[in-house]
Design an enzyme around this catalytic site. Structure first.
Site, short mmCIF file in Angstrom:
data_model
loop_
_atom_site.label_atom_id
_atom_site.label_comp_id
_atom_site.label_asym_id
_atom_site.label_seq_id
_atom_site.Cartn_x
_atom_site.Cartn_y
_atom_site.Cartn_z
N ARG A 166 0.88 -1.24 -0.09
CA ARG A 166 0.04 -0.01 0.17
C ARG A 166 0.73 1.19 0.01
NH1 ARG A 166 -2.21 -3.62 -1.21
NH2 ARG A 166 -4.04 -4.69 -0.32
N CYS A 214 -11.33 0.10 2.91
CA CYS A 214 -10.58 -0.38 4.16
C CYS A 214 -10.01 0.90 4.88
CB CYS A 214 -9.39 -1.47 4.07
SG CYS A 214 -10.01 -3.03 3.86
N GLU A 283 -5.09 3.83 6.13
CA GLU A 283 -5.02 3.42 4.63
C GLU A 283 -5.62 4.54 3.90
OE1 GLU A 283 -6.17 0.26 1.38
OE2 GLU A 283 -5.42 -0.32 3.06
#
Length: 291
Positions: A166, A214, A283
């Protein structure tokens, strides 16, 4: 004030319209980008006329402030694609990543099946190195075109870019991602895998409510959703925000959530898990009213 820009801009555009959370106040200035040449003009101007700005795509990984954004919001709607060879495709950054994965897999191309469940743009996917447990964006990436801070278009091969979970180099050194080129393989089973991925996501994730996907990155070797579930936080509600009962790593807007509701839930989750010795890192991008 809009007359001072050498290109058309809008004022007081509600950012809730450009957020999958459906949360956010007005942007002071708003500019939709529809071509790379237009983006070059805008970034050349910003290089010599400093102004706080942010770049957004589908708004699927953003939480805007209830006050909006006191600067220029650049909405990337630059779409298009072309095959450079039988198995290499160049895609403009405002194109839908999910639709790209769906179309390619249905045509018998493998490499981006995982994209079918990721509701953002190609540029956003590269920026976040979006992915699943099966693959991530960098896995099949071979080249990225960017516009740097001075308004120059550059082509960068994948081997010169450092990606991790990520994470992309563009998070630390901002640039406008103009296009991405992917290496595919031919595989008649690609459509079947993509269909299975979508079905699994619909079953496990709260698609029926606005959210930003998320909220937290998974700690190494662990599932943030499972950790939140085990902490007994699923279903917790503050104002119009709620930790999804379907998936602990999703915070949903049940109808009238404000930014403060979501931020309070994020803080509760982080503090609860911290007491167990676990640090959860966001995130989702929290975009303040002022940079």
């Amino acid at each position: 004030m809009t007359d001072s820009f050498p290109f058309s801009v809008q004022e007081s555009v509600p950012l809730s319209r450009f957020s999958t959370f459906r949360i956010g106040g007005p942007a002071r200035y708003f500019k939709e980008l529809t071509s790379v040449s237009e983006a070059l003009t805008v970034f050349s101007y910003l290089h010599t006329h400093p102004l706080p700005y942010i770049i957004i795509g589908k708004g699927s990984n953003c939480l805007f402030d209830d006050q909006g954004f006191d600067g220029l919001v650049l909405y990337n709607n630059i779409q298009g694609q072309e095959f450079l060879s039988d198995t290499q495709i160049k895609v403009l950054s405002g194109s839908s990543f999910a639709l790209l994965g769906k179309r390619l897999s249905s045509q018998g191309f493998s490499g981006l099946e995982f994209a079918v469940g990721i509701p953002g743009t190609v540029g956003g996917a590269v920026f976040m190195n979006a992915g699943t447990t099966l693959a991530n964006t960098a896995s099949s990436l071979i080249n990225v075109e960017i516009i740097d801070h001075s308004g120059i278009l550059l082509s960068i091969p994948r081997e010169k870019l450092l990606f991790s979970y990520r994470t992309s180099p563009f998070q630390k050194k901002p640039a406008f991602i103009a296009s991405a080129t992917f290496q595919l393989t031919k595989d008649p089973q690609a459509a079947k895998r993509a269909k299975a991925l979508i079905e699994e996501r619909i079953l496990k994730q709260p698609y029926e409510y606005p959210s930003a996907g998320c909220i937290f990155r998974n700690p190494e070797g662990l599932s943030a959703g499972a950790l939140i579930d085990r902490a007994g936080l699923k279903g917790l509600k503050i104002g119009g925000g709620q930790i999804s009962e379907k998936h602990g790593n999703f915070i949903i807007n049940t109808g009238n959530a404000c930014t403060a509701d979501i931020l309070e839930l994020i803080e509760i989750i982080q503090k609860t898990l911290k007491k167990q010795g676990i640090s959860l890192h966001k995130e989702v991008r929290i975009i303040p009213f002022r940079l």
